[in-house]
Motif scaffolding. Structure first.
Motif, PDB file in Angstrom:
ATOM      1  N   ARG A  16     -15.573   9.333  14.106  1.00 48.51           N
ATOM      2  CA  ARG A  16     -15.694   8.064  13.396  1.00 48.51           C
ATOM      3  C   ARG A  16     -14.123   7.422  13.017  1.00 48.51           C
ATOM      4  NH1 ARG A  16     -20.571   7.187  14.179  1.00 48.51           N
ATOM      5  NH2 ARG A  16     -22.084   8.640  13.488  1.00 48.51           N
ATOM      6  N   THR A  27     -15.939   5.231  19.427  1.00 45.51           N
ATOM      7  CA  THR A  27     -17.021   5.832  18.764  1.00 45.51           C
ATOM      8  C   THR A  27     -18.220   5.816  19.476  1.00 45.51           C
ATOM      9  OG1 THR A  27     -17.415   4.295  17.108  1.00 45.51           O
ATOM     10  CG2 THR A  27     -15.791   5.922  16.628  1.00 45.51           C
ATOM     11  N   GLN A 276     -22.411  -0.803  11.600  1.00 46.83           N
ATOM     12  CA  GLN A 276     -21.027  -0.274  11.905  1.00 46.83           C
ATOM     13  C   GLN A 276     -21.202   1.259  12.695  1.00 46.83           C
ATOM     14  OE1 GLN A 276     -17.931  -1.478  10.922  1.00 46.83           O
ATOM     15  NE2 GLN A 276     -19.113  -3.274  10.966  1.00 46.83           N
ATOM     16  N   GLU A 277     -22.520   1.877  12.409  1.00 45.81           N
ATOM     17  CA  GLU A 277     -22.638   3.266  12.864  1.00 45.81           C
ATOM     18  C   GLU A 277     -23.096   3.226  14.202  1.00 45.81           C
ATOM     19  OE1 GLU A 277     -22.112   5.949  11.006  1.00 45.81           O
ATOM     20  OE2 GLU A 277     -21.351   4.745   9.334  1.00 45.81           O
ATOM     21  N   THR A 278     -22.294   3.926  14.972  1.00 50.60           N
ATOM     22  CA  THR A 278     -22.570   4.125  16.395  1.00 50.60           C
ATOM     23  C   THR A 278     -23.834   5.083  16.557  1.00 50.60           C
ATOM     24  OG1 THR A 278     -21.339   5.911  16.700  1.00 50.60           O
ATOM     25  CG2 THR A 278     -20.618   3.923  17.162  1.00 50.60           C
ATOM     26  N   ALA A 280     -26.854   3.509  15.946  1.00 53.34           N
ATOM     27  CA  ALA A 280     -27.752   2.625  15.032  1.00 53.34           C
ATOM     28  C   ALA A 280     -28.725   1.932  16.127  1.00 53.34           C
ATOM     29  CB  ALA A 280     -27.115   1.872  14.415  1.00 53.34           C
ATOM     30  N   HIS A 343     -14.847  -5.767  12.424  1.00 54.87           N
ATOM     31  CA  HIS A 343     -15.147  -4.675  13.677  1.00 54.87           C
ATOM     32  C   HIS A 343     -14.093  -5.372  14.583  1.00 54.87           C
ATOM     33  CE1 HIS A 343     -17.634  -6.736  16.798  1.00 54.87           C
ATOM     34  NE2 HIS A 343     -18.523  -6.944  15.864  1.00 54.87           N
ATOM     35  N   GLN A 346     -17.595  -4.344  19.624  1.00 55.47           N
ATOM     36  CA  GLN A 346     -18.750  -3.492  19.834  1.00 55.47           C
ATOM     37  C   GLN A 346     -19.443  -3.693  21.255  1.00 55.47           C
ATOM     38  OE1 GLN A 346     -21.482  -5.316  16.682  1.00 55.47           O
ATOM     39  NE2 GLN A 346     -20.701  -3.631  15.316  1.00 55.47           N
TER      40      GLN A 346
END
Length: 460
Positions: A16, A27, A276-278, A280, A343, A346
């Motif tokens: 993270r 990440t 924001q969470e890989t 997801a 960010h 992505q």
């Protein structure tokens, strides 16, 4: 920033980003990006070693690699049609006969461009447009056999994408209408370019594919669906689209037959930057018909998509097909511009069979401009394993490689100073692509416009 000395290979921890005290992390599950690439295992945990300063002051590469300058802005086109235009951007390498390679190169020229794409009868859409494409034909040793105008009179040709039938779709990153900036026709379209005979494709806008700030495309080779990104960095942000052609079997000119343009809706997610969470994952992705693809009165991203709205994202850029999915890049998101969250870049994956969208990679944080910590732009799969990423950031400009193990390494560094000795600046890289046999990496320096062919021990 000094251009000498620092190591090019850095171990990147897949953790993270908030848990890191310094440095840059990718990440997510990088192995997911390389599905379907047979050579993905060939490159190990490290890159190709430190960059060696180029005595000619053009391009630093690892030991064992070498470059050839194929074309520079301001030189004469071999066709005699005029000068090589400015602002070298997106590009593809397509196979030709007898081992030849066709390079099709965008020129992201605005009305202020120094050198316009020369107008040519039968290949010019709007005589007031300075953008377009040039096409180079190379032999098996990367000698330039021909260089000519492939399409002219377009505007802000940024990226695009190759088709399975051997043509290039070049995208206008503008929404200017006739009467704006001196243009005589509306702009913001996609055009098809045939590198073997540009007059076969002509200069015909593919109007059904929409009029907006196009960036890149990728085609599902099985279904014929074309995915499109919209590069809008100011709110309202862009959308991710798919085009369902009436002739999905493809072929030169098939996209002129029209089709349906749709925009992606992620239920409950109005802005992708909020995620924001890989890893997801979102099921049941919806596709909504665009009310007015020509944006006759209202830009597409501002149109009424019903009470559920539509899903936006800031700065949607690179797009490619890999394995059974399409991948697309959001270069950055800034809450100060109106994004839901910040960010540094992505990469998203959409699986059409499962109707599933997954956030697979997050870039950041940006604490070392020697590494690709922000603004990933043009991106491609490398036949030697991993990705090649053109970073559009500050400081020295690089092409970075990313192995499937998460290792980030510098593959190339620009040395052409477009600033001053006291305040140096370097032009960004763009259009990274590989020859059909995987033995040559082609890449552009945006300014001064320079096209390189890089060869070396791609498969160790």
């Amino acid at each position: 920033m000094s251009l000498s000395g620092s190591p090019a290979t850095r171990r990147q921890v897949l953790a993270r980003s908030g848990a890191l005290g310094a440095g840059i992390a990718f990440t997510g599950a990088l192995s997911e990006l390389f599905a379907g690439t047979a050579a993905a295992q060939s490159l190990g945990h490290h890159g190709y070693g430190p960059l060696v300063p180029d005595p000619k002051g053009l391009l630093d590469l690892p030991k064992g690699f070498r470059y050839k300058v194929l074309s520079r802005e301001g030189d004469q086109l071999r066709s005699g049609e005029g000068k090589v235009p400015s602002n070298h951007d997106g590009m593809t390498a397509l196979p030709g006969r007898h081992g030849r390679v066709h390079l099709v190169r965008n020129h992201e020229n605005r009305p202020t461009a120094a050198i316009a794409v020369p107008t040519v009868d039968g290949l010019t859409y709007d005589p007031a447009g300075k953008g377009g494409c040039t096409a180079l034909t190379l032999d098996s040793r990367n000698n330039v056999l021909s260089e000519r105008v492939a399409i002219a009179g377009t505007a802000v040709n940024c990226a695009g994408g190759p088709t399975p039938w051997g043509t290039w779709l070049t995208c206008e990153e503008t929404e200017d209408k006739a009467g704006t900036n001196g243009y005589t026709k509306d702009h913001g379209f996609i055009f098809e370019v045939d590198p073997t005979d540009p007059h076969r494709s002509g200069a015909v806008p593919l109007t059904a594919m929409g009029r907006f700030q196009h960036e890149a495309i990728a085609i599902d080779p099985k279904r014929g669906i074309v995915y499109e990104t919209e590069d809008a960095f100011l709110k309202p942000f862009g959308l991710f689209y798919r085009f369902l052609p009436h002739k999905p079997e493809g072929g030169l000119g098939s996209l002129r037959a029209g089709g349906r343009l749709q925009a992606m809706r992620v239920p409950g997610v109005p802005d992708l930057s909020a995620i924001q969470e890989t890893g997801a994952c979102f099921e049941g992705i919806e596709w909504v018909d665009v009310p007015d693809p020509l944006a006759t009165e209202t830009p597409v991203r501002l149109q009424d998509f019903g009470p559920k709205g539509i899903t936006h994202a800031q700065k949607l850029e690179g797009c490619y097909w890999g394995g059974t999915s399409v991948y697309f890049v959001s270069s950055f998101a800034h809450s100060a511009d109106g994004s839901a969250a910040d960010h540094f870049g992505q990469i998203w994956r959409y699986d059409p069979s499962a109707r599933r969208l997954t956030l697979v990679i997050v870039f950041g944080p940006d604490t070392d401009v020697q590494l690709p910590g922000e603004s990933p732009d043009n991106i491609c799969l490398a036949p030697s394993g991993g990705l090649m990423v053109c970073e559009d950031g500050s400081g020295a400009q690089h092409v970075f490689g990313v192995t499937r193990h998460g290792e980030v390494y510098a593959m190339a560094r620009g040395r052409q100073n477009i600033g001053t000795p006291e305040a140096p600046e370097w032009g960004e890289f763009a259009g990274v692509t590989f020859s059909p046999d995987g033995q040559t990496m082609y890449v552009n320096c945006y300014t001064p416009g320079t096209t390189f062919a890089v060869t070396g021990p791609w498969r160790k």
